[in-house]
Every structure is written in C-alpha cells, then in structure tokens.
Write a protein that holds these residues in place. Sequence first.
Motif, PDB file in Angstrom:
ATOM      1  N   ASP A 161      43.343  30.074  37.766  1.00 36.76           N
ATOM      2  CA  ASP A 161      44.529  30.910  37.887  1.00 36.76           C
ATOM      3  C   ASP A 161      45.727  30.021  38.224  1.00 36.76           C
ATOM      4  OD1 ASP A 161      46.330  32.952  38.280  1.00 36.76           O
ATOM      5  OD2 ASP A 161      45.554  33.522  40.247  1.00 36.76           O
ATOM      6  N   LYS A 179      48.575  30.785  39.290  1.00 37.11           N
ATOM      7  CA  LYS A 179      49.304  31.182  40.504  1.00 37.11           C
ATOM      8  C   LYS A 179      48.642  30.635  41.769  1.00 37.11           C
ATOM      9  CE  LYS A 179      49.377  35.686  40.072  1.00 37.11           C
ATOM     10  NZ  LYS A 179      48.902  36.249  38.809  1.00 37.11           N
ATOM     11  N   SER A 180      47.310  30.804  41.848  1.00 36.97           N
ATOM     12  CA  SER A 180      46.623  30.524  43.111  1.00 36.97           C
ATOM     13  C   SER A 180      45.716  29.302  43.045  1.00 36.97           C
ATOM     14  CB  SER A 180      45.777  31.740  43.486  1.00 36.97           C
ATOM     15  OG  SER A 180      44.765  31.938  42.500  1.00 36.97           O
ATOM     16  N   ALA A 198      42.874  29.458  41.956  1.00 33.37           N
ATOM     17  CA  ALA A 198      41.520  30.005  42.116  1.00 33.37           C
ATOM     18  C   ALA A 198      40.831  30.128  40.764  1.00 33.37           C
ATOM     19  CB  ALA A 198      41.601  31.373  42.783  1.00 33.37           C
ATOM     20  N   LYS A 229      37.605  40.952  44.200  1.00 33.97           N
ATOM     21  CA  LYS A 229      37.133  40.946  45.582  1.00 33.97           C
ATOM     22  C   LYS A 229      36.213  42.129  45.861  1.00 33.97           C
ATOM     23  CE  LYS A 229      40.755  39.140  45.630  1.00 33.97           C
ATOM     24  NZ  LYS A 229      41.277  38.251  44.567  1.00 33.97           N
ATOM     25  N   VAL A 230      36.355  43.171  45.100  1.00 32.38           N
ATOM     26  CA  VAL A 230      35.586  44.399  45.331  1.00 32.38           C
ATOM     27  C   VAL A 230      34.966  44.891  44.026  1.00 32.38           C
ATOM     28  CG1 VAL A 230      36.811  45.174  47.405  1.00 32.38           C
ATOM     29  CG2 VAL A 230      37.747  45.701  45.151  1.00 32.38           C
ATOM     30  N   ASP A 247      35.289  47.036  41.721  1.00 34.39           N
ATOM     31  CA  ASP A 247      36.269  47.977  41.185  1.00 34.39           C
ATOM     32  C   ASP A 247      36.386  47.824  39.671  1.00 34.39           C
ATOM     33  OD1 ASP A 247      37.510  45.534  40.999  1.00 34.39           O
ATOM     34  OD2 ASP A 247      39.380  46.147  41.977  1.00 34.39           O
ATOM     35  N   GLN A 289      38.450  46.074  37.895  1.00 40.16           N
ATOM     36  CA  GLN A 289      38.545  44.667  37.488  1.00 40.16           C
ATOM     37  C   GLN A 289      37.151  44.048  37.389  1.00 40.16           C
ATOM     38  OE1 GLN A 289      41.232  42.066  39.680  1.00 40.16           O
ATOM     39  NE2 GLN A 289      40.052  40.261  39.096  1.00 40.16           N
ATOM     40  N   GLU A 299      34.213  37.908  44.000  1.00 45.03           N
ATOM     41  CA  GLU A 299      35.146  36.964  44.616  1.00 45.03           C
ATOM     42  C   GLU A 299      34.842  35.513  44.205  1.00 45.03           C
ATOM     43  OE1 GLU A 299      35.450  38.031  48.842  1.00 45.03           O
ATOM     44  OE2 GLU A 299      36.370  36.078  49.132  1.00 45.03           O
ATOM     45  N   SER A 305      48.190  39.534  35.007  1.00 46.83           N
ATOM     46  CA  SER A 305      48.955  39.721  36.249  1.00 46.83           C
ATOM     47  C   SER A 305      48.390  40.867  37.081  1.00 46.83           C
ATOM     48  CB  SER A 305      50.432  39.978  35.936  1.00 46.83           C
ATOM     49  OG  SER A 305      50.563  41.186  35.214  1.00 46.83           O
ATOM     50  N   MET A 357      45.107  41.920  37.090  1.00 48.17           N
ATOM     51  CA  MET A 357      43.867  41.441  37.683  1.00 48.17           C
ATOM     52  C   MET A 357      44.248  40.499  38.819  1.00 48.17           C
ATOM     53  SD  MET A 357      41.751  40.691  34.179  1.00 48.17           S
ATOM     54  CE  MET A 357      40.043  40.706  34.679  1.00 48.17           C
ATOM     55  N   ASP A 358      43.467  40.479  39.857  1.00 45.20           N
ATOM     56  CA  ASP A 358      43.826  39.690  41.034  1.00 45.20           C
ATOM     57  C   ASP A 358      42.789  38.598  41.264  1.00 45.20           C
ATOM     58  OD1 ASP A 358      45.564  40.165  43.895  1.00 45.20           O
ATOM     59  OD2 ASP A 358      43.746  38.960  43.998  1.00 45.20           O
ATOM     60  N   PHE A 359      43.255  37.343  41.250  1.00 42.93           N
ATOM     61  CA  PHE A 359      42.375  36.204  41.506  1.00 42.93           C
ATOM     62  C   PHE A 359      42.823  35.423  42.741  1.00 42.93           C
ATOM     63  CE2 PHE A 359      41.922  37.095  36.952  1.00 42.93           C
ATOM     64  CZ  PHE A 359      40.558  37.254  36.888  1.00 42.93           C
ATOM     65  N   ASN A 360      43.701  36.029  43.522  1.00 41.73           N
ATOM     66  CA  ASN A 360      44.116  35.370  44.754  1.00 41.73           C
ATOM     67  C   ASN A 360      42.950  35.236  45.720  1.00 41.73           C
ATOM     68  OD1 ASN A 360      46.836  34.986  44.129  1.00 41.73           O
ATOM     69  ND2 ASN A 360      47.357  37.081  44.719  1.00 41.73           N
ATOM     70  N   SER A 361      43.145  34.406  46.737  1.00 43.93           N
ATOM     71  CA  SER A 361      42.139  34.302  47.801  1.00 43.93           C
ATOM     72  C   SER A 361      41.993  35.655  48.485  1.00 43.93           C
ATOM     73  CB  SER A 361      42.579  33.266  48.827  1.00 43.93           C
ATOM     74  OG  SER A 361      43.729  33.742  49.515  1.00 43.93           O
ATOM     75  N   PHE A 362      40.862  35.833  49.137  1.00 39.75           N
ATOM     76  CA  PHE A 362      40.635  37.065  49.897  1.00 39.75           C
ATOM     77  C   PHE A 362      41.746  37.259  50.925  1.00 39.75           C
ATOM     78  CE2 PHE A 362      38.909  39.177  53.663  1.00 39.75           C
ATOM     79  CZ  PHE A 362      38.455  40.362  53.110  1.00 39.75           C
ATOM     80  N   GLU A 363      42.153  36.163  51.549  1.00 36.95           N
ATOM     81  CA  GLU A 363      43.161  36.246  52.600  1.00 36.95           C
ATOM     82  C   GLU A 363      44.502  36.722  52.025  1.00 36.95           C
ATOM     83  OE1 GLU A 363      40.986  33.786  52.086  1.00 36.95           O
ATOM     84  OE2 GLU A 363      39.748  34.125  53.863  1.00 36.95           O
ATOM     85  N   TRP A 388      44.974  38.316  49.192  1.00 37.74           N
ATOM     86  CA  TRP A 388      44.780  39.681  48.695  1.00 37.74           C
ATOM     87  C   TRP A 388      44.828  40.675  49.861  1.00 37.74           C
ATOM     88  CZ3 TRP A 388      40.150  42.669  49.490  1.00 37.74           C
ATOM     89  CH2 TRP A 388      40.036  43.820  48.704  1.00 37.74           C
ATOM     90  N   ASP A 439      42.678  47.761  45.548  1.00 34.96           N
ATOM     91  CA  ASP A 439      41.746  47.639  44.428  1.00 34.96           C
ATOM     92  C   ASP A 439      42.522  47.751  43.104  1.00 34.96           C
ATOM     93  OD1 ASP A 439      42.159  50.323  43.898  1.00 34.96           O
ATOM     94  OD2 ASP A 439      40.136  50.947  44.429  1.00 34.96           O
ATOM     95  N   HIS A 440      41.824  47.549  42.015  1.00 35.33           N
ATOM     96  CA  HIS A 440      42.493  47.473  40.723  1.00 35.33           C
ATOM     97  C   HIS A 440      43.146  48.808  40.362  1.00 35.33           C
ATOM     98  CE1 HIS A 440      43.072  46.649  36.447  1.00 35.33           C
ATOM     99  NE2 HIS A 440      43.015  45.382  36.778  1.00 35.33           N
ATOM    100  N   ARG A 474      46.464  49.019  42.187  1.00 37.39           N
ATOM    101  CA  ARG A 474      47.445  48.111  41.566  1.00 37.39           C
ATOM    102  C   ARG A 474      47.926  48.672  40.226  1.00 37.39           C
ATOM    103  NH1 ARG A 474      43.429  44.282  43.002  1.00 37.39           N
ATOM    104  NH2 ARG A 474      43.020  43.683  40.853  1.00 37.39           N
TER     105      ARG A 474
END
Lengths: 512, 512
Positions: free
Chosen positions: A310, A312-313, A315, A351-352, A354, A356, A384, B450, B452-458, B460, B467-468, B471
Amino acid sequence: MSKQVSAHGRRSGGREGRRSLRAKAVPSFPALTRNIPVYEIVPQEAIELIHEESLKILEEVGCEFRDSEAIDMWKKAGADVRETRVRIDRALLMELVRQIPSEFTQHARNPDRSVTIGGKNSVFVPMYGAPYVRDLDNQRRYGSLADLNNFHKLSYMSPTLHSSSSIICEPMEVPVPKRHLHIIHSALKYSDKPFMGIVTAKERAQDVMKMAGIVFGDDFVRDNTVVVSIANCNSPLVWDATMLDALKVYAAHNQPCILAPFALCGASTSASSVGAVAQVNAEALAGLAFTQLVRPGSPQLYGQFMVTVDMKSGAPMGGTPEAAQMMYLMGALARKYNLPWRTSGFHIGSKVNDAQAGYEANMLMHAAILSGAHYIWHAAGWLEAGLCAGYSKFVTDTEQLASWYKYGQGLSFADFKDAMQAVREVGPAGHFLGTQHTLEHFESAFFMPSLMDFNSFEQWSAEGAKDHDQRGREKASAMLTQYEEPKLDEAIDEALRDFIARRERELPNSVN
Amino acid sequence: MSKQVSAHGRRSGGREGRRSLRAKAVPSFPALTRNIPVYEIVPQEAIELIHEESLKILEEVGCEFRDSEAIDMWKKAGADVRETRVRIDRALLMELVRQIPSEFTQHARNPDRSVTIGGKNSVFVPMYGAPYVRDLDNQRRYGSLADLNNFHKLSYMSPTLHSSSSIICEPMEVPVPKRHLHIIHSALKYSDKPFMGIVTAKERAQDVMKMAGIVFGDDFVRDNTVVVSIANCNSPLVWDATMLDALKVYAAHNQPCILAPFALCGASTSASSVGAVAQVNAEALAGLAFTQLVRPGSPQLYGQFMVTVDMKSGAPMGGTPEAAQMMYLMGALARKYNLPWRTSGFHIGSKVNDAQAGYEANMLMHAAILSGAHYIWHAAGWLEAGLCAGYSKFVTDTEQLASWYKYGQGLSFADFKDAMQAVREVGPAGHFLGTQHTLEHFESAFFMPSLMDFNSFEQWSAEGAKDHDQRGREKASAMLTQYEEPKLDEAIDEALRDFIARRERELPNSVN
C-alpha cells in the motif's frame, strides 16, 4: 520415547490405536481432486521468458546464502561462490530441481487424514503466525495457548481443512524459546490432521522432529513426510542462516519445506508483476536446489507469498488483482518444473471479517483454485495481513472452502440426459421441485451453505438481523462446545509431555 | 419534441451542446478491453452436447409464445405452431440467430460515454429493480425517487460504470403506470451514460423510445441503439405477452434486449447445472430467434440470470460455485453463436454489505470476467437477491470494479526487461522503493484502492475502527455532496418534462 507407543510403526499396538481413533473421527473431506482445467493467463512463451530471466539473475547476480555450511555445500556442488554470494548456472540448478518429486504424501497421525500433495490434488491449510486474535467477543488481543488449542480444535472439526497448520496464533504467554514445544503439542493433541513445522531456530526444528518421532516412530519420520514447514527467502535474493538451518534439518528427514519468498511487491521486488514473479522464481529455485544438496530426492514445495504494498501506509495488501495474476504465473512455472506448489487462499488485509475481507478473500481463492495450486495455505482465519487470527473469519473460510471444493470438482454430466428428460416431463410453465430427478439430485447438485444466510429479510430480522461476522462468532463458539478430542494414545501423550518438560528445563526463558 | 434541441442529430446546435457537456464531464473508464484469455471449464465437445440438447428441446417440446401477434409471426416463418406452443427446427432457429450482429454500439447522450458491446469489450452496469434501499443510515426502507436520483448521480460519478441502468431502485411513491416516465427522466437527467429501458408494458416501452427520441432525435433512435432492455423468459420455456410486447417495440427500433431466462435452478430448471444451462440456452435462443422475425439484423444480447435455490427457504442464492460454473458454460455457448452476451457480476443474497456479500460477489465477478461476458449487469448496489439497493454496496462495488478492470487488462510485459535490470541494480538484500524503475512504474503497476483499508490496526483504530460497510456509507454520502449535474440541454429537459406531464395526464394512477 518408547517405540511401543508410536502410531506409525509396524507394531500391532499402533494399528489398533489408529483403528480406535478412526472410529471416533469427525467427517473430513479427502484432498480436493481438481476436475477442471487450470487457467493459463499468458501463453507458454511468456512463461519461458520469465524462466529465462530468472536463470539469468541466478547466473549473473546470484543469491546470498548466509550460512557457512551451505556455502561449503554449494562449493562442493561446483557453483560459483564468492563469500556468501552463490551464482548457479542453469545446468546445475535445473539438475538439482529435477530431483524433487512431483508429489508426496504427508502422513497424519490418523492415517485417514493423510494427504497426497501434488498432481490433481489441492489441500486447504489454515493460517499461520498471528500474534493477535480477534476473539469470540470480537475483541482483538494477544493470542494465547488456549486460543491456539481452540484453533486446532476448529481445524479438526472443519471437514474442508486438510491440515491443522501449527502456529495459527502465537501463544504469547509462553516464552519464545519454549513456545514451539507447546505449539506442536497443541497441533498433535487437539487434531489428528497433518501439521506444520517450526523454522525459527535449528534446535526448534530438531525438537519438532523429535516430537514427530514420538508420535509416528523415529524410524518412520526419518524417511516419511509427516510435517510441512515454511522457509521464507528474504527478498531480494537472500537465504539467511535461520532458514537454511531449518531447511537442513527438515530435508535430512525427507520433510518438505515450502520454498517461498515473502515478497512485498514494489518494495522487496520491482514494481512489475512479471518482474516480481521472475525474481521470486529465481529465489525459490535457488532454495529448492539447495535442499537437494542436503538430501537428493527429498520432497519440497515450490511456493510464493506475493502481495503488493500500500503506497499510503507501506502495509501489505491482500486481495488485489496483481496477487491473483501473479498466482497464475507461479502456477504455470510450477507445472513447467513439475513441482508441487503452494499458494495462499484467503489472505487479506482487512482488520475485521467484513465486506472487504470477503472481496479480498475470493479474489485470491478463485485464482488459487484455477491456477492449480496444490497446497493452499492461509485458507482459514487470516485477518490484518496475517497479524491476526479471527475466530469468525476461520469458520467463515472453512464454509467457503466447501464452495471452492465443489467448484474445483467441476461440472457433472453424469445425469445430463436424465435432466433433459425431466425438462420434457415438466414442459413449459411447469416446475421441477417435485420431479423424481430433482428429488434424487438436488442435494448433490447444489452447494448449500449454513453460515451464509439466504432467508427472507423478515426471517433474518426475526433471527436478530445478524451479519455474517456475528453468525461466524456464534458458530465458532458452538463448535468449540461440541468438540470431542481425537485422543492421542495415552503413552504417546505422556512421552510428549515428558519431552516437553525436559526441554523446558534445558531451554532458557528468553532469547539472548 | 423539437428537432433543434436533439443531441444526436446532424445539426450544429447538437454538436455544440455535446462539446459543452464533455468539458464538464467527470472521469470515466472506457469499456474494459479484455487482454486475458477466456476460461473454458469444459471441452468444446461438451458445449456441442449442450447445444444439441437445447435444439432437441426446442424441436420436441417447443416454447410457449403467449401473444397472438408473435404466434402469427412464427407461423409465417414456418415454425411448427400449435396454439401457443412453437416448435422450432434447428435450421430455422440458427438461421435467425445468425442474423444477430456480434457487437453493437450503445450511444450515450454524451458521446464520450458511448460503448461498444461485444468482442473483447466488457461493460459494467449497475443493478436494476430493487423495491427497497439500504440507505446512508444503514436502514432498509422502500426506495424513493430521491434515492433513484442519488443512484443515478453515483453512477455518473463512478468511473468504472459504463451505464446508469435505470430502475436501480423503484421510486415507490410514484404510481406504477407513471413510474417509468420518472425513472427514465432520472437516468437521462442525472447521468450522461447509457441507460436501460422499461419492459413492463408495451406503452411504457413506447414511452421510453419517445423520451429517447427527445434526447437523441427521433430519426437517430429509429436505427441506432441508445437503450438496452431486459426480456426475461419465464422458465421453463414460456415467453409471455408482456415481454414479447417489449421485444417487439425495442427490436423494431434496433434497440437490443437481453434475452435472459431468470432461472431459479432446481425450481424452474432441473437440479443439474448442465441441464439448467441447456434449458436456459433453449429459452434464450427461442427469444433471440423471435427478435429477428421482428427486425432482421437487430442487435440483441444473449444472456442468463441463473441462481440456485436455497433448500431451506426457497430463496435464490447468490455467489455459489454452480452460478460461477454455469457462467462459463453460457460464455462458451455465446462464443459458439458469436453473440454479445450478458451475465451478472455482484449479485448476491446477503442482506447487508458484510463478509457474506464480499465472498459472494467476488465468487461471481471472477467468473464473469474469465467467461468473457460483454455486458456485466448487477455490477453495483445489489443486496438481498436484488430486493434491495445498497448505497454502501454500490460504492464498494464500483471500487472493486476498478480491481477487475485491472485484472481483465492482463499482465504487462512492456517494462519486463527494465524490471529485471532493476533487480541487477538493487542486488541481494537491497530495496526497490527508491529505484528509477519503481518511481516510474509503481502507480501503474499496482491497484491502489481508497475505500479498502490497509492501514495498521492502530491507524485504523484511531480513525474510528470503521468496517467496510460504514466506510462505504460515508463515501457514498461524500460523493453525493460533491455531485455536479451533467446538464441536459435546457430545451431538451423542458421537452422531456412536457412529455412526462402530458403522459401523466393521460395515464391512470393504478393498474386495473
């Protein structure tokens, strides 16, 4: 350890023990025998081109082998070695790779659970290596030994899983130097399916083999595969001492490793899917060739774990189109080399559990099945980017695997003429539900999940309007209350415990 | 309607109008040009066998055409007609089917949005027909005209969609006999992309053509395709008067219909995937042949909507392995007949945008892409077996389509040599992020979503642990606040409103 208690020797006690285990066993699917064609995303010439570029990298750039014993072995084999850099010409490389068998059988302590890996077979293996769990209350916390035991119980109870993996989650309360003992014991005790090894230190790999010897017999595990392990290349082009140590221990016992570069495409590889595959292929081939210096003819798995990064991160991302496309290329290369190969199925970034998660998961599993992968890892529980093992995700995945199992079995033409006769009988504007053909074929014709919900909105609302994640947690919880242990022979379990106790005394509580 | 205001005539006013529209347009992907092979799940002989069985059904059992005009046309064509039962011999059938062009262009009011359907192209079209919506507050309620306008706005703003469909949700507050007027006006006003017709009554189809004539010019729509509509066969083997009426209106104007049996496999077909396909194929071919009696050479779409039935509830299921497998068969049949064809992409059973939704959706879309479908319908918004249009699901799907778009474009070998040169430069243990090749290729190499979320758990968690689904709702809401209308020429809009007002006076408020 006592030879009398081994389950895989040629002694009658072992056979009887196995029979009694079988009587209690829960249902389990055999390995999926794929009856559909593989999907070739590019022509064979493109695969040859990738192969050619991989060979050039190994000849021109070479690969680091950061272990003096490995370096000596490469010198002896005639490779071009300068310090830790090994350049391998294509003749030597391919001669070694050709010695790897195209399929092998992994024995389980319950022989009914043994699986052949390779050919038309695909096996599904749960995830590995999560420090965190997302638990039955949907809380994310560190994994514990109790969680790990639970995941091995769920693995045992899930008919679609052909292995119990091993470190589904890390038992974080157990000191690192001793952790492997409890992980392997958990896998052996709470499930009777094949399992995976530990590779984080030479001694730990040796302990795994000793514990396997207690269960299967020392003689048996000297030549027969009972454990599959993972050996990750550090991309780009480094095989480090830890991995090489594990490779040496396992290969010496004919226990295969998955030679799988862990590639963060765009960071540890070039920003090109094809380029990443050519590099990962070179890394895998170098590692595979090395195993044949240890023990010629030892079974191994070609493999890959390739995710994009990714922007952005930084990850790893999961279910991307490139991950699917690269799987097809790796599958075609595995077929070219006639090697059994591993990919990952439901490895995602969410992360969950869901939407995604679902989109990501099936983007990848479709490719895993159509690319003809033999060992489909991370096929249950993964959240995750592998940092977290989810109870709900685990049972969600195991039901989805039943769908993929059906998919991979292909279409049945056996009753086609009967089905067309039913059309003649029913005629225009009729209905088929009551026909003899329907009564006889409905259940086998169509996948009928239980965790997915197809009830009316009203019925679903009356049942609490639960989303799939919640239903998954409830199912996992219910399964755990119904669990019955596939008991290890008492003497075997005692021998395992004795071994663990001794090693606990010998090993330190922390890594220096 | 005034000829001077039409956007597709040969008059300069129209051209100028189009140019000004183009200047304001939001980005939009062209039709996906597939650059990957199709997946053939069975050998060609199996497809020939299915074809043969379909022909036998049409010859021996025949198909009901419950419309006297259609019956007369079949008699005139030389079919074996007894009352409403039409048996069609293979020579006549295939002679008619062969007249259908293998591709056609659907014109949009903004010519930049016109798409060619067929060949290597795939277009993505949002869902159709939901009485309910799952709204921005995650409540399920009846759809309204405001919702429908919103979905057309979202269609316009989503670069991956090649059509705005029409009845994404039903505007339930509008009386049924007048509803079609407002649905079509909404599609034409809030988006400038291609749209879909109405088929629930002959007069409504005629009204659609009149409204299209106001926008595109009556002369233009007499021969040029501006609207694609759906004509469902009532499986098994019945084409009813309503559908035949719509087919007649549209085919007469060279406006294609999708000849798609709506098959609940196991209920309206036999309990056999292959049997279901052979039946649906017969139904589709009969309908397609009929359209060529109306207007030889008129474009049409071969198609299917095939879902299996949940044994527990009788409800249609979505993302099942059989649905995917049947898609491959229908694709192979479409290629045999050289017909453009429609399947469905993200049509699922889940009530909410959860894990089940994701697993179901990508089980199907993978098959839609690999089976080479040209018109991929229900590619955004679909929940609850089509009963509900979800805002969150809609924007989730449109992002996922970008992933499938990338997937379908195939692997790029253009920079392969450069990528391998980068491996030489970086060498073992290096990293690629700073290399020239990476800087130049990263963005084009890898899909970067954009939503979908791939950030760290922290990270996020710090952003609210959404959740998706959540978002998705937030994204849909944000998109709607940013919407800018691709204005219709004022005179055209006025002419449309005049037409609607007149028809509103003429039409009753309820159906007798």
